[in-house]
Design a protein around this motif. Structure first.
Motif, PDB file in Angstrom:
ATOM      1  N   LYS A  12       0.813  -1.209   0.000  1.00 47.44           N
ATOM      2  CA  LYS A  12       0.000   0.000   0.000  1.00 47.44           C
ATOM      3  C   LYS A  12       0.848   1.261   0.000  1.00 47.44           C
ATOM      4  N   LYS A  13       2.061   1.166   0.512  1.00 54.93           N
ATOM      5  CA  LYS A  13       2.963   2.313   0.505  1.00 54.93           C
ATOM      6  C   LYS A  13       3.615   2.504  -0.863  1.00 54.93           C
ATOM      7  N   GLU A  14       3.320   1.562  -1.777  1.00 56.56           N
ATOM      8  CA  GLU A  14       3.816   1.626  -3.153  1.00 56.56           C
ATOM      9  C   GLU A  14       5.337   1.626  -3.220  1.00 56.56           C
ATOM     10  N   SER A  15       5.962   0.820  -2.373  1.00 52.37           N
ATOM     11  CA  SER A  15       7.412   0.656  -2.470  1.00 52.37           C
ATOM     12  C   SER A  15       7.742  -0.136  -3.723  1.00 52.37           C
ATOM     13  N   LYS A  16       8.782   0.291  -4.426  1.00 52.66           N
ATOM     14  CA  LYS A  16       9.129  -0.330  -5.701  1.00 52.66           C
ATOM     15  C   LYS A  16       9.840  -1.663  -5.488  1.00 52.66           C
ATOM     16  N   GLY A  17       9.577  -2.567  -6.380  1.00 45.50           N
ATOM     17  CA  GLY A  17      10.214  -3.876  -6.334  1.00 45.50           C
ATOM     18  C   GLY A  17      10.080  -4.566  -7.664  1.00 45.50           C
ATOM     19  N   LYS A  18      10.387  -5.846  -7.670  1.00 43.74           N
ATOM     20  CA  LYS A  18      10.293  -6.631  -8.893  1.00 43.74           C
ATOM     21  C   LYS A  18       9.593  -7.957  -8.610  1.00 43.74           C
ATOM     22  N   LEU A  19       8.781  -8.360  -9.561  1.00 42.04           N
ATOM     23  CA  LEU A  19       8.152  -9.676  -9.526  1.00 42.04           C
ATOM     24  C   LEU A  19       8.919 -10.557 -10.512  1.00 42.04           C
ATOM     25  N   GLY A  20       9.361 -11.711 -10.054  1.00 35.04           N
ATOM     26  CA  GLY A  20      10.123 -12.617 -10.906  1.00 35.04           C
ATOM     27  C   GLY A  20       9.353 -13.885 -11.191  1.00 35.04           C
ATOM     28  N   VAL A  21       9.344 -14.311 -12.456  1.00 31.36           N
ATOM     29  CA  VAL A  21       8.657 -15.547 -12.874  1.00 31.36           C
ATOM     30  C   VAL A  21       9.699 -16.494 -13.442  1.00 31.36           C
ATOM     31  N   SER A  22       9.726 -17.735 -12.929  1.00 29.99           N
ATOM     32  CA  SER A  22      10.732 -18.700 -13.358  1.00 29.99           C
ATOM     33  C   SER A  22      10.204 -20.115 -13.203  1.00 29.99           C
ATOM     34  N   HIS A  23      11.092 -21.105 -13.407  1.00 31.92           N
ATOM     35  CA  HIS A  23      10.712 -22.505 -13.269  1.00 31.92           C
ATOM     36  C   HIS A  23      10.343 -22.859 -11.837  1.00 31.92           C
ATOM     37  N   GLY A  40       8.797 -20.725  -9.558  1.00 29.06           N
ATOM     38  CA  GLY A  40       7.557 -20.106  -9.126  1.00 29.06           C
ATOM     39  C   GLY A  40       7.608 -18.608  -9.314  1.00 29.06           C
ATOM     40  N   ILE A  41       6.960 -17.896  -8.397  1.00 31.04           N
ATOM     41  CA  ILE A  41       6.855 -16.441  -8.469  1.00 31.04           C
ATOM     42  C   ILE A  41       7.643 -15.845  -7.301  1.00 31.04           C
ATOM     43  N   SER A  42       8.657 -15.070  -7.608  1.00 32.32           N
ATOM     44  CA  SER A  42       9.524 -14.481  -6.588  1.00 32.32           C
ATOM     45  C   SER A  42       9.230 -12.991  -6.451  1.00 32.32           C
ATOM     46  N   VAL A  43       9.335 -12.495  -5.223  1.00 33.35           N
ATOM     47  CA  VAL A  43       9.104 -11.082  -4.938  1.00 33.35           C
ATOM     48  C   VAL A  43      10.401 -10.489  -4.400  1.00 33.35           C
ATOM     49  N   PHE A  44      10.862  -9.420  -5.044  1.00 32.67           N
ATOM     50  CA  PHE A  44      12.134  -8.789  -4.682  1.00 32.67           C
ATOM     51  C   PHE A  44      11.931  -7.325  -4.323  1.00 32.67           C
ATOM     52  N   GLU A  45      12.791  -6.822  -3.449  1.00 33.93           N
ATOM     53  CA  GLU A  45      12.912  -5.402  -3.171  1.00 33.93           C
ATOM     54  C   GLU A  45      14.192  -4.892  -3.810  1.00 33.93           C
ATOM     55  N   GLY A  46      14.189  -3.627  -4.246  1.00 36.90           N
ATOM     56  CA  GLY A  46      15.379  -3.041  -4.841  1.00 36.90           C
ATOM     57  C   GLY A  46      15.400  -3.173  -6.345  1.00 36.90           C
ATOM     58  N   ASP A  47      16.605  -3.149  -6.904  1.00 37.87           N
ATOM     59  CA  ASP A  47      16.774  -3.232  -8.348  1.00 37.87           C
ATOM     60  C   ASP A  47      18.063  -3.987  -8.637  1.00 37.87           C
ATOM     61  N   LEU A  62      -2.608  -7.141  -9.908  1.00 41.61           N
ATOM     62  CA  LEU A  62      -2.466  -8.589 -10.063  1.00 41.61           C
ATOM     63  C   LEU A  62      -2.615  -9.231  -8.690  1.00 41.61           C
ATOM     64  N   GLY A  63      -3.348 -10.337  -8.623  1.00 41.09           N
ATOM     65  CA  GLY A  63      -3.539 -11.045  -7.375  1.00 41.09           C
ATOM     66  C   GLY A  63      -3.085 -12.488  -7.455  1.00 41.09           C
ATOM     67  N   LEU A  64      -2.439 -12.973  -6.394  1.00 39.67           N
ATOM     68  CA  LEU A  64      -2.009 -14.367  -6.290  1.00 39.67           C
ATOM     69  C   LEU A  64      -2.644 -14.979  -5.056  1.00 39.67           C
ATOM     70  N   THR A  65      -3.293 -16.114  -5.226  1.00 38.70           N
ATOM     71  CA  THR A  65      -3.812 -16.865  -4.094  1.00 38.70           C
ATOM     72  C   THR A  65      -2.873 -18.034  -3.847  1.00 38.70           C
ATOM     73  N   VAL A  66      -2.336 -18.104  -2.631  1.00 38.20           N
ATOM     74  CA  VAL A  66      -1.307 -19.081  -2.291  1.00 38.20           C
ATOM     75  C   VAL A  66      -1.794 -19.936  -1.131  1.00 38.20           C
ATOM     76  N   ILE A  89      10.211 -13.142  -0.727  1.00 35.64           N
ATOM     77  CA  ILE A  89       9.512 -14.421  -0.647  1.00 35.64           C
ATOM     78  C   ILE A  89       9.437 -15.044  -2.032  1.00 35.64           C
ATOM     79  N   ILE A  90       9.360 -16.364  -2.072  1.00 33.62           N
ATOM     80  CA  ILE A  90       9.127 -17.065  -3.329  1.00 33.62           C
ATOM     81  C   ILE A  90       7.919 -17.970  -3.153  1.00 33.62           C
ATOM     82  N   HIS A  91       6.957 -17.800  -4.054  1.00 33.95           N
ATOM     83  CA  HIS A  91       5.755 -18.631  -4.044  1.00 33.95           C
ATOM     84  C   HIS A  91       5.975 -19.762  -5.053  1.00 33.95           C
ATOM     85  N   GLN A  92       6.296 -20.936  -4.557  1.00 30.73           N
ATOM     86  CA  GLN A  92       6.555 -22.064  -5.450  1.00 30.73           C
ATOM     87  C   GLN A  92       5.262 -22.507  -6.125  1.00 30.73           C
ATOM     88  N   TRP A  93       5.423 -23.072  -7.322  1.00 32.70           N
ATOM     89  CA  TRP A  93       4.251 -23.354  -8.146  1.00 32.70           C
ATOM     90  C   TRP A  93       3.235 -24.249  -7.456  1.00 32.70           C
TER      91      TRP A  93
END
Length: 425
Positions: A202-213, A215-222, A247-251, A230-234
C-alpha cells in the motif's frame, strides 16, 4: 506487395533473417519457420519476443494473428529462450544446449545474470573452450581473446585469468563445455528469472516480480542489488487473477496439502494495465510448462471464449522430454547443426534451407562461407571433476529438490470475466 508481411528476426547468434508471410498469418506460422531455420527440436523452450506499440516487451502468441498483436509496431522479433529449465540434464539435444549457452552469455553481458568475478572467469573459460577447443600455446597467442566479452564492466586482468583457466580444460569437447556452462549458470541466484517492475504494498514501495521454473519471486530493490522477500513455489499457487493494473495471487498456506482450503492472497500493482496482463500471461504459461503433464484445452462452446482468457498452446516440459525418446526408451537421433564462433562473426546456420514450394515463407539471411564441423561428442564427465575454481555465487532460490514438479493441480479450468481475468492453477 500489399498482401505480404515482412518479419525481421534477430537470432541468438546475432544473425538477421527476414521472413515473408501473408498478412493474415498467425503467430504459430512464424514460430514454426523460425524453429525450422535454427534446426531445433526442443523448440518449446524458445519464443519470439517483440516490442509492442506501447514500448512493452511481450512474447508472440501462437494462436493469434500477427497483425493484431503488433498493431502499429515494427515487425521485428528476437528469438530468445522463454523457459529456463532447472538443470542442464533437462535439455536432451546438443543443439538446444548450444543455443542456451548463447542466451546465457547475453544474460551475463547485459547484467540480467550478475555473478562474482571468480564465477564469471569460470564461465568465460568454458565459453572459450566451447568456441576454440583445446588450448594450444602455438595457436592461441597473447591476443587471441581481445574481442571476447563476458561482462559489461570487466575487471583488470580478467582476460588473462580466463586464458589461464582455459589452458586447464584440456581436451574437453564443446558439448561438455556447454553442459558445464549451463550448470554453473543454473546455480546463480537470478538464473532463468523474468523480472517485472511492480509496486509491492500500500505504501507503493518499488520492487520486482520474478517468474521462473521455481515459481513467483518477490524482490525489493533493483538489479544487481535485489533482496528476495519471498518465493511462491508453483505447487503452492492456486489462483492468479488481474483487474486493470492490479495482479492477485492466491497461495495455499497449508504446505502439506496445498489444496487452497487455507490460503492467502497477495496483490501487486503495475504502472500499466497492459503490463499487468503480460505478467499474468507469463505466470499462466510458466505454470503450465513446468507444472502440468499437458496443456489445458478450452471447450469450443465455452462461455469463457467470449471473455478474457489465455492458455499456453505449446508442449509442457514433460512432453518435450518424453518426445525426445522412442517408446522403447531409446533416444531419438539428434538433428545436425553447425557451431560457429561469435568472436569471428560466423553465424549459426543450418546446412540447407528446408522451405518447400507449399510454404508461403521465404528466408533471406547473411550466410557464413565457412562453417567448422562439430566435433563428435564424448561421454559427459562429472562437472565436479572438470574444474577446481571456486563455485562463486550459491543458488539462493532453490526448492530443495532441484527439479520441477509435473503433478497437475487439482483444477485446470480457466476462468475469464469481462472486468476480472483469472486462472485457477
Amino acid at each position: 506487395m500489399p498482401d505480404i508481411l515482412l518479419c525481421r528476426l534477430e537470432l541468438l547468434d546475432e544473425t538477421d533473417i527476414t521472413l515473408d508471410l501473408s498478412k493474415k498469418a498467425f503467430g504459430h506460422q512464424l514460430l514454426e519457420e523460425a524453429f525450422r531455420y535454427v534446426s531445433v527440436r526442443e523448440k518449446d523452450y524458445f519464443g519470439l519476443r517483440f516490442e509492442n506499440e506501447k514500448g512493452l516487451k511481450e512474447w508472440l502468441d501462437a494462436l493469434k494473428p500477427i497483425k493484431k498483436q503488433l498493431r502499429d509496431a515494427a515487425h521485428s522479433f528476437k528469438f530468445l529462450v522463454k523457459f529456463y529449465p532447472s538443470k542442464p540434464s533437462d535439455l536432451q539435444d546438443e543443439a538446444t544446449r548450444y543455443l542456451f549457452c548463447l542466451q546465457l552469455r547475453k544474460d551475463l553481458i547485459n547484467g540480467r545474470l550478475p555473478c562474482s568475478v571468480d564465477t564469471a572467469t569460470l564461465l568465460a573459460s568454458l565459453a572459450v573452450q566451447s568456441e576454440f577447443g583445446e588450448y594450444d600455446p602455438l595457436e592461441h597467442d597473447d591476443g587471441y581473446l581481445e574481442s571476447f566479452s563476458m561482462l559489461d564492466n570487466e575487471p583488470p586482468e580478467f582476460v588473462e585469468r580466463v586464458a589461464k583457466l582455459h589452458a586447464t580444460h584440456g581436451k574437453m569437447v564443446p558439448t561438455e563445455a556447454d553442459y558445464m556452462f549451463i550448470e554453473e549458470c543454473s546455480k546463480l541466484s537470478f538464473y532463468g528469472i523474468h523480472f517485472y517492475n511492480t509496486m509491492l504494498d500500500k505504501k507503493e514501495s518499488k520492487g520486482k516480480l520474478g517468474v521462473s521454473h521455481e515459481g513467483i519471486s518477490v524482490f525489493e530493490g533493483d538489479l544487481p542489488h535485489l533482496h528476495l522477500k519471498i518465493i511462491h513455489q508453483w505447487f503452492k499457487v492456486t489462483e492468479v487473477f488481474f483487474h486493470r493494473k492490479k495482479l492477485g495471487l492466491t497461495v495455499a498456506v497449508d504446505e502439506k496439502t496445498c489444496t487452497g482450503s487455507s490460503s492467502e492472497t497477495f496483490h501487486f500493482r503495475f504502472e500499466r494495465e497492459s503490463l499487468c496482463k503480460i505478467v499474468w500471461k507469463s505466470i499462466v504459461e510458466h505454470h503450465t510448462f513446468f507444472r502440468r503433464h499437458k496443456p489445458d484445452e478450452l471447450p469450443k462452446d465455452s462461455l469463457f471464449n467470449r471473455t478474457m482468457s489465455h492458455r499456453y498452446s505449446g508442449r509442457t516440459q514433460k512432453q518435450v522430454i518424453d518426445d525426445a525418446f522412442l517408446p522403447d526408451g531409446t533416444k531419438k537421433p539428434e538433428a545436425e547443426f553447425a557451431r560457429t564462433s561469435s568472436l569471428t562473426r560466423q553465424h549459426f546456420r543450418v546446412a540447407a534451407p528446408r522451405y518447400t514450394s507449399a510454404s508461403s515463407l521465404h528466408a533471406r539471411a547473411k550466410l557464413a562461407k565457412d562453417v567448422s564441423p562439430v566435433p563428435s561428442p564424448s561421454k559427459l564427465r562429472s562437472p565436479a571433476s572438470m574444474c577446481s575454481l571456486g563455485a562463486g555465487n550459491g543458488r539462493a532460490l532453490s526448492n530443495g529438490s532441484g527439479s520441477p514438479a509435473y503433478t497437475p493441480s487439482p483444477s485446470s479450468d480457466f476462468e475469464g470475466r469481462a472486468s476480472l481475468s483469472a486462472v485457477v492453477l
